[in-house]
Design a protein around this motif. Structure first.
Motif, PDB file in Angstrom:
ATOM      1  N   TYR A   1      21.224  48.756  67.937  1.00  0.00           N
ATOM      2  CA  TYR A   1      22.205  48.622  69.023  1.00  0.00           C
ATOM      3  C   TYR A   1      23.045  49.878  69.216  1.00  0.00           C
ATOM      4  CZ  TYR A   1      21.164  43.786  67.657  1.00  0.00           C
ATOM      5  OH  TYR A   1      20.538  42.637  67.274  1.00  0.00           O
ATOM      6  N   ALA A   2      23.583  50.488  68.128  1.00  0.00           N
ATOM      7  CA  ALA A   2      24.384  51.721  68.198  1.00  0.00           C
ATOM      8  C   ALA A   2      25.601  51.566  69.102  1.00  0.00           C
ATOM      9  CB  ALA A   2      23.507  52.887  68.660  1.00  0.00           C
ATOM     10  N   LEU A   3      26.234  50.384  69.065  1.00  0.00           N
ATOM     11  CA  LEU A   3      27.463  50.164  69.826  1.00  0.00           C
ATOM     12  C   LEU A   3      28.667  50.664  69.029  1.00  0.00           C
ATOM     13  CD1 LEU A   3      26.765  46.520  71.068  1.00  0.00           C
ATOM     14  CD2 LEU A   3      26.379  48.658  72.324  1.00  0.00           C
ATOM     15  N   PHE A   4      29.708  51.119  69.731  1.00  0.00           N
ATOM     16  CA  PHE A   4      30.939  51.539  69.072  1.00  0.00           C
ATOM     17  C   PHE A   4      31.728  50.290  68.682  1.00  0.00           C
ATOM     18  CE2 PHE A   4      30.135  55.144  72.064  1.00  0.00           C
ATOM     19  CZ  PHE A   4      29.824  56.085  71.099  1.00  0.00           C
ATOM     20  N   PRO A   5      31.909  50.017  67.390  1.00  0.00           N
ATOM     21  CA  PRO A   5      32.547  48.756  66.981  1.00  0.00           C
ATOM     22  C   PRO A   5      34.028  48.657  67.345  1.00  0.00           C
ATOM     23  CG  PRO A   5      32.202  50.187  65.081  1.00  0.00           C
ATOM     24  CD  PRO A   5      31.502  50.834  66.231  1.00  0.00           C
ATOM     25  N   HIS A   6      34.721  49.815  67.508  1.00  0.00           N
ATOM     26  CA  HIS A   6      36.154  49.798  67.804  1.00  0.00           C
ATOM     27  C   HIS A   6      36.435  49.678  69.300  1.00  0.00           C
ATOM     28  CE1 HIS A   6      34.836  53.951  68.335  1.00  0.00           C
ATOM     29  NE2 HIS A   6      35.920  54.171  69.070  1.00  0.00           N
ATOM     30  N   MET A   7      35.366  49.691  70.117  1.00  0.00           N
ATOM     31  CA  MET A   7      35.528  49.579  71.561  1.00  0.00           C
ATOM     32  C   MET A   7      35.132  48.186  72.037  1.00  0.00           C
ATOM     33  SD  MET A   7      33.921  53.105  73.089  1.00  0.00           S
ATOM     34  CE  MET A   7      34.563  54.733  72.722  1.00  0.00           C
TER      35      MET A   7
ATOM     36  N   SER B   1      35.854  42.115  77.685  1.00  0.00           N
ATOM     37  CA  SER B   1      36.998  42.327  76.788  1.00  0.00           C
ATOM     38  C   SER B   1      36.668  42.062  75.325  1.00  0.00           C
ATOM     39  CB  SER B   1      38.165  41.424  77.216  1.00  0.00           C
ATOM     40  OG  SER B   1      37.795  40.054  77.134  1.00  0.00           O
ATOM     41  N   ARG B   2      35.487  41.574  75.027  1.00  0.00           N
ATOM     42  CA  ARG B   2      35.128  41.292  73.642  1.00  0.00           C
ATOM     43  C   ARG B   2      34.647  42.556  72.927  1.00  0.00           C
ATOM     44  NH1 ARG B   2      32.010  35.434  73.504  1.00  0.00           N
ATOM     45  NH2 ARG B   2      33.251  34.403  75.133  1.00  0.00           N
ATOM     46  N   ARG B   3      34.742  42.526  71.599  1.00  0.00           N
ATOM     47  CA  ARG B   3      34.213  43.614  70.781  1.00  0.00           C
ATOM     48  C   ARG B   3      32.823  43.214  70.257  1.00  0.00           C
ATOM     49  NH1 ARG B   3      38.079  47.405  70.108  1.00  0.00           N
ATOM     50  NH2 ARG B   3      40.252  46.715  70.342  1.00  0.00           N
ATOM     51  N   PRO B   4      31.989  44.189  69.892  1.00  0.00           N
ATOM     52  CA  PRO B   4      30.629  43.877  69.436  1.00  0.00           C
ATOM     53  C   PRO B   4      30.577  42.847  68.318  1.00  0.00           C
ATOM     54  CG  PRO B   4      30.829  46.220  69.840  1.00  0.00           C
ATOM     55  CD  PRO B   4      32.202  45.646  70.028  1.00  0.00           C
ATOM     56  N   ALA B   5      31.538  42.880  67.390  1.00  0.00           N
ATOM     57  CA  ALA B   5      31.524  41.941  66.259  1.00  0.00           C
ATOM     58  C   ALA B   5      31.717  40.499  66.704  1.00  0.00           C
ATOM     59  CB  ALA B   5      32.591  42.318  65.245  1.00  0.00           C
ATOM     60  N   GLN B   6      32.218  40.292  67.907  1.00  0.00           N
ATOM     61  CA  GLN B   6      32.438  38.943  68.436  1.00  0.00           C
ATOM     62  C   GLN B   6      31.221  38.411  69.196  1.00  0.00           C
ATOM     63  OE1 GLN B   6      36.111  40.289  70.535  1.00  0.00           O
ATOM     64  NE2 GLN B   6      37.109  38.569  69.475  1.00  0.00           N
ATOM     65  N   LEU B   7      30.144  39.178  69.203  1.00  0.00           N
ATOM     66  CA  LEU B   7      28.950  38.799  69.956  1.00  0.00           C
ATOM     67  C   LEU B   7      27.802  38.452  69.012  1.00  0.00           C
ATOM     68  CD1 LEU B   7      28.921  41.716  72.589  1.00  0.00           C
ATOM     69  CD2 LEU B   7      29.954  39.443  72.846  1.00  0.00           C
ATOM     70  N   SER B   8      26.889  37.622  69.494  1.00  0.00           N
ATOM     71  CA  SER B   8      25.662  37.345  68.743  1.00  0.00           C
ATOM     72  C   SER B   8      24.742  38.555  68.814  1.00  0.00           C
ATOM     73  CB  SER B   8      24.953  36.127  69.341  1.00  0.00           C
ATOM     74  OG  SER B   8      24.455  36.441  70.636  1.00  0.00           O
ATOM     75  N   GLY B   9      23.671  38.531  68.001  1.00  0.00           N
ATOM     76  CA  GLY B   9      22.717  39.638  68.018  1.00  0.00           C
ATOM     77  C   GLY B   9      22.078  39.829  69.384  1.00  0.00           C
ATOM     78  N   GLY B  10      21.723  38.721  70.027  1.00  0.00           N
ATOM     79  CA  GLY B  10      21.124  38.819  71.347  1.00  0.00           C
ATOM     80  C   GLY B  10      22.085  39.375  72.384  1.00  0.00           C
ATOM     81  N   GLN B  11      23.364  38.985  72.292  1.00  0.00           N
ATOM     82  CA  GLN B  11      24.363  39.510  73.226  1.00  0.00           C
ATOM     83  C   GLN B  11      24.610  40.998  72.995  1.00  0.00           C
ATOM     84  OE1 GLN B  11      27.458  36.726  72.236  1.00  0.00           O
ATOM     85  NE2 GLN B  11      26.991  35.363  73.952  1.00  0.00           N
ATOM     86  N   GLN B  12      24.627  41.410  71.720  1.00  0.00           N
ATOM     87  CA  GLN B  12      24.788  42.830  71.433  1.00  0.00           C
ATOM     88  C   GLN B  12      23.631  43.645  71.996  1.00  0.00           C
ATOM     89  OE1 GLN B  12      26.104  44.007  67.424  1.00  0.00           O
ATOM     90  NE2 GLN B  12      26.532  41.849  67.014  1.00  0.00           N
ATOM     91  N   GLN B  13      22.423  43.101  71.906  1.00  0.00           N
ATOM     92  CA  GLN B  13      21.282  43.828  72.451  1.00  0.00           C
ATOM     93  C   GLN B  13      21.363  43.917  73.962  1.00  0.00           C
ATOM     94  OE1 GLN B  13      19.361  46.290  72.288  1.00  0.00           O
ATOM     95  NE2 GLN B  13      18.173  45.536  70.552  1.00  0.00           N
ATOM     96  N   ARG B  14      21.898  42.888  74.606  1.00  0.00           N
ATOM     97  CA  ARG B  14      22.100  42.935  76.057  1.00  0.00           C
ATOM     98  C   ARG B  14      23.106  44.019  76.432  1.00  0.00           C
ATOM     99  NH1 ARG B  14      20.649  37.896  78.896  1.00  0.00           N
ATOM    100  NH2 ARG B  14      19.642  36.511  77.407  1.00  0.00           N
ATOM    101  N   VAL B  15      24.159  44.149  75.619  1.00  0.00           N
ATOM    102  CA  VAL B  15      25.149  45.197  75.873  1.00  0.00           C
ATOM    103  C   VAL B  15      24.510  46.573  75.718  1.00  0.00           C
ATOM    104  CG1 VAL B  15      27.319  46.234  75.103  1.00  0.00           C
ATOM    105  CG2 VAL B  15      27.090  43.744  75.189  1.00  0.00           C
ATOM    106  N   ALA B  16      23.689  46.742  74.672  1.00  0.00           N
ATOM    107  CA  ALA B  16      23.003  48.012  74.470  1.00  0.00           C
ATOM    108  C   ALA B  16      22.091  48.337  75.650  1.00  0.00           C
ATOM    109  CB  ALA B  16      22.198  47.970  73.177  1.00  0.00           C
ATOM    110  N   LEU B  17      21.422  47.325  76.188  1.00  0.00           N
ATOM    111  CA  LEU B  17      20.565  47.521  77.350  1.00  0.00           C
ATOM    112  C   LEU B  17      21.402  47.885  78.581  1.00  0.00           C
ATOM    113  CD1 LEU B  17      17.824  47.385  78.767  1.00  0.00           C
ATOM    114  CD2 LEU B  17      18.115  44.913  78.954  1.00  0.00           C
TER     115      LEU B  17
END
Length: 380
Positions: A103-109, A147-163
């Protein structure tokens, strides 16, 4: 999601369709100056195509993707994008979207801030950034998650954000490196169709790397099958499955029965092979050599027909043999039966789980048949 959130891709002109969008020309890559991990790679990708690089670990597929992205440099050869060489161009100037497995999302954002980041470095206005972020969230069906942070998302939602982050700046090319590898089976299948939907809607060109052949068959326009740094076959999913050109492709794409033998006669479009176990099989010579050559026969389990005793069905098949049931596995819609047949104790047949098909039992003797067209004589 409202379907209007993903606009229809504009119809491509005939000139655009015929233009090669991305190209690898005689590309080689070595990390130590001695061993090549990519050997003479050539590939033309059309605008709007979904091309998958498929192969086992260490086969060179990810290295090719990293060279297109600019994170690796070819040892030899050229990579072109829109007819312009990009070998010396740094990654941030290539305008390519990238999706990674982790995913490589910024966890603090927040989600919105993650999506805004590639737009901010391109110096877009705040209003334009907000518009594009909202649109990207709509593409991946995550409206209201900004407004959510990556840690508040499921794995599938995080992958959607990465996409969404890879698509938010509207690149012409998106690269994906094993993006669904960390998801469970149900999420992975859901995301396969999600990515396919987005690709069809936006018309963006995608190059996708995976070792999962089902994933590749589901999503791709064309698949390049890699092994040991070399493309073994480049074709549509249907062609790869139905008409593999060599034994590696036949075994890597889908389930496959392999029988070893020697070519003893060529009969026009057919050939005759004597198996190591002594049986004679009529097959389609695809990559078989001359008389006396070793060959691997490739036969899909679903093309093998279970024959009833004394019903005359055997006359329809060029090859009929009797084997012994070793194991029967119930898989819901079908039964996967392992036979000892023609010297192969791992010979698989698939039969539908339907009325009129009596269950088989270990130790039972059965007769099966297949046509010569379904049995491909390949390299040894």
């Amino acid at each position: 999601m409202n379907e209007s959130a993903v606009p229809d891709a504009p119809a491509a002109s005939s000139q655009e369709v015929d233009t090669c969008f991305a190209r690898f020309i005689d590309v080689q890559k070595s990390y130590d100056g001695v061993e090549l991990v990519v050997k003479g790679f050539n590939l033309d990708i059309q605008r709007g195509e979904f091309v998958t690089l498929l192969g086992p670990s260490g086969s060179g597929k990810t290295t090719c993707l990293m060279m297109m992205a600019g994170f690796e440099t070819p040892t030899h050869g050229d990579i072109l994008l829109k007819d312009q060489p990009i070998n010396g161009l740094p990654p941030h100037k290539r305008g390519i979207g990238m999706v990674f497995q982790n995913y490589a999302l910024f966890p603090h954002m927040t989600v919105a801030e993650n999506l805004a980041f590639p737009l901010e470095v391109r110096h877009l206005s705040k209003s334009e950034i907000a518009r594009k972020v909202d649109r990207a969230l709509g593409m991946v069906r995550l409206e209201g998650f900004g407004s959510r942070r990556p840690a508040q998302l499921s794995g599938g939602q995080q992958q959607r954000v990465a996409l969404a982050r890879a698509l938010v700046f509207e690149p012409d090319l998106v690269l994906m490196d094993e993006p669904l590898g960390a998801l469970d089976k149900n999420l992975r299948e859901e995301m396969q169709y999600e990515i396919k939907r987005i690709h069809a809607s936006l018309g963006v060109t995608m190059i996708y790397v995976t070792h999962d052949q089902t994933e590749a068959l589901t999503m791709s326009d064309r698949i390049a099958v890699f092994n040991d740094g070399v493309v073994q076959q480049l074709a549509s999913p249907q062609t790869l499955y139905e008409s593999p050109e060599n034994a590696f492709v036949a075994s890597f794409i889908g389930e496959n029965n392999r029988l070893m033998g020697e070519v003893v006669e060529h009969l026009g479009k057919r050939c005759e092979v004597v198996l190591d176990s002594g049986e004679r099989v009529v097959a389609k010579p695809v990559a078989a050599g001359g008389i006396g050559s070793r060959t691997t026969l490739s036969l899909r389990p679903e093309r093998v027909v279970l024959l009833e005793a004394d019903d005359g069905d055997g006359e329809r098949f060029d090859n009929c043999f009797t084997g012994t049931v070793q194991e029967v596995i119930y898989l819901g819609d079908h039964l996967r039966t392992r036979l000892a047949l023609c010297g192969n104790d791992e010979f698989i047949i698939k039969t539908p789980n339907a009325e009129g098909h009596p269950p088989l039992r270990p130790g039972q003797s059965v007769t099966v048949g297949w046509t010569w067209q379904d049995c491909r004589a390949l390299d040894a």
